[in-house]
Design an enzyme around this catalytic site. Structure first.
Site, PDB file in Angstrom:
ATOM      1  N   LYS A  97       4.500 -11.194   5.374  1.00 50.79           N
ATOM      2  CA  LYS A  97       5.337 -11.328   4.178  1.00 50.79           C
ATOM      3  C   LYS A  97       6.217 -12.575   4.281  1.00 50.79           C
ATOM      4  CE  LYS A  97       5.553  -6.285   3.699  1.00 50.79           C
ATOM      5  NZ  LYS A  97       4.097  -6.243   3.658  1.00 50.79           N
TER       6      LYS A  97
ATOM      7  N   LYS B 235      -2.964  -9.509   1.612  1.00 51.19           N
ATOM      8  CA  LYS B 235      -2.581  -9.464   0.190  1.00 51.19           C
ATOM      9  C   LYS B 235      -1.324 -10.294  -0.101  1.00 51.19           C
ATOM     10  CE  LYS B 235       1.042  -6.310  -0.591  1.00 51.19           C
ATOM     11  NZ  LYS B 235       1.606  -6.541   0.726  1.00 51.19           N
TER      12      LYS B 235
ATOM     13  N   GLY C 150       0.816  -1.216   0.000  1.00 49.41           N
ATOM     14  CA  GLY C 150       0.000   0.000   0.000  1.00 49.41           C
ATOM     15  C   GLY C 150       0.849   1.265   0.000  1.00 49.41           C
ATOM     16  N   ASN C 151       2.085   1.157   0.514  1.00 52.77           N
ATOM     17  CA  ASN C 151       2.953   2.338   0.572  1.00 52.77           C
ATOM     18  C   ASN C 151       3.372   2.833  -0.815  1.00 52.77           C
ATOM     19  OD1 ASN C 151       4.471  -0.141   0.469  1.00 52.77           O
ATOM     20  ND2 ASN C 151       6.311   1.062   0.726  1.00 52.77           N
TER      21      ASN C 151
ATOM     22  N   LYS D 114      -9.064  -8.102  12.279  1.00 57.52           N
ATOM     23  CA  LYS D 114      -8.537  -7.080  11.369  1.00 57.52           C
ATOM     24  C   LYS D 114      -9.385  -5.812  11.485  1.00 57.52           C
ATOM     25  CE  LYS D 114      -6.062  -5.704   7.800  1.00 57.52           C
ATOM     26  NZ  LYS D 114      -4.604  -5.573   7.847  1.00 57.52           N
TER      27      LYS D 114
END
Lengths: 300, 300
Positions: B262, B200, B9-10, B117
């Site tokens: 990640k 994601k 998103g960054n 979340k």
């Protein structure tokens, strides 16, 4: 038969909840066409939906092309989900997919000189003046109900993603594309979004031409295009030549912003391709594609 | 090399205006990879964007899966537009397309029993209680800043549109898919959207597995995954075996909700496929895919 179906906004709901429910019914006649062996490419309107999104996202200044992209995601998801579920229910194994689609318009289109498509909410003259000054929006007084923003409604000239649409269609997938007429872009060292509304019937006609469709089928709330509607001598048009349709349009038989763009888009497709355009109701789409009902527009 | 790129998103902006500007830069290293001959499939986050959409569409009760679909349209349009423009600028003729993508989760996923979340805005206890009562939302107190809605974060098990993704990738198109981790759906006589957030990175790992990618490349703000970060004996991880990565994860070396997913997604992909996962910075994606920088996770 390879057919582009243009689905009207009336086949979708007004609220998210209503839409989710309604699409389940809307897709049944469409899946009937698929089950019969037609290659279906689906286009759809987005009037009420993009208005709702534009209003909701006003606080963050969401540009209008981006609102269109969001409406493609929103409506496309509902349609692709409902079509896939209906196909699975019938034991038909086919992929359904929504493509985010940019539709190219000509920067010199006369529509840009005369923004006339109202979008978003009604407001006071003061609010309208403020938006005009701060954002450069064009505002007009609309039907005595207040002021609204207007954007141009240019004609589609190309579809940026047409190659992908073609690949997918030729590979036996069901494709949902040019939602809401597509995200309007002009080409000038790349594609650039512009605040505009491309009529979904014209975008569908361009799509049908570019995918080499056998037919363009514009679905609406009535079974036929009619002239002298509601009068004793009303005539439901069955099979009509392009020449007669053009004459009738010229004689103002069709309502602007309603039946007229459907008629004009049909004429454009038939003239460009020598194929057939059909205007019919969603309920009788199957019979219309068998030329048993609907208004059928042919070259001769 | 066929590679799934997971974009954080960054790399996107906070406002629509900022995003439109930022994506033009973001896509440059990605187009470098395409120019080098890699088959790129692009996934991306949507945290700030779906939060913004969820807030804007609250007044019409837009369900959360639909907000995700809208974010796929919004972000996908920007990415596909910018990538296509950059490709055209370099004289590379390739199609770029965004697919609205539904990602299947298991209705018995333990995540559903423990919604954790947070989404949307902070609010008072009174507002939170009202939403909990009226909409059945699960609300929690978050970091002393107020109450927020929480949704489950189940693991992806399949991608409804995977066949289309595969067709398009094998046909040399650039595909943007599983945006924001995908629209979460459960399969039960058809696909049905559920309010949830699929990480994601996990969705990207599943995607990489399903398209038979040679590599999963998760892009983030740093060049390497590090342990003992900021301490005199900080170690930037270069080439690491799955076994060591699992051990380090167990020893809590990686921040939950940040580097840990990640790392876990990378492990999942490598274990499922025996291929390689890379965690690297967007700026050095090219070098990372040449194994010259980044953290490279391999079976042995």
């Amino acid at each position: 038969m390879k057919v582009v179906i243009a689905l009207g906004g009336n086949a979708l709901g007004k609220t998210p909840e209503e839409q989710l429910k309604l699409v389940k019914k809307t897709v049944i006649p469409i899946v009937d066409l698929i089950e019969e062996g037609n290659e279906v490419i689906l286009a759809h309107g987005n009037g009420p939906q993009v208005g709702m999104i534009n209003k909701g996202m006003q606080a963050v200044n969401m540009p209008f092309p981006e609102c269109g992209a969001m409406s493609q995601g929103y409506i496309g998801y509902h349609l692709q989900n409902a079509i896939k579920n209906e196909l699975m229910d019938r034991g038909i194994n086919k992929n359904v997919v929504t493509l985010i689609t940019q539709v190219e318009v000509d920067k010199d289109d006369p529509g840009f000189a005369d923004p006339s498509k109202p979008i978003g909410e009604f407001m006071s003259k003061e609010q309208a003046d403020k938006l005009a000054k701060e954002n450069g929006y064009q505002m007009v007084e609309d039907s005595g109900r207040g002021y609204r923003r207007v954007v141009p409604s240019p004609k589609p000239v190309d579809i940026a993603e047409k190659d992908v649409v073609n690949q997918l269609v030729n590979n036996d997938n069901i494709v949902i594309t040019v939602g809401g007429g597509g995200i309007p872009v002009i080409k000038n060292a790349g594609y650039h979004g512009v605040p505009a509304v491309i009529d979904k019937d014209f975008a569908s006609a361009k799509l049908a031409e570019l995918v080499n469709a056998d037919a363009l089928c514009i679905l609406t709330a009535v079974d036929h295009v009619a002239i002298r509607f509601g009068k004793p001598d009303q005539e439901d048009l069955k099979e009509v030549s392009v020449a007669r349709m053009k004459r009738l349009a010229k004689e103002n038989h069709f309502a602007k912003g309603s039946m007229l763009p459907k008629v004009e888009a049909s004429i454009a497709f038939v003239e460009a391709t020598d194929k057939v355009a059909i205007i019919a109701s969603l309920e009788h789409a199957k019979e219309a594609l068998a030329f048993k009902t609907g208004t059928i527009i042919k070259k001769q």
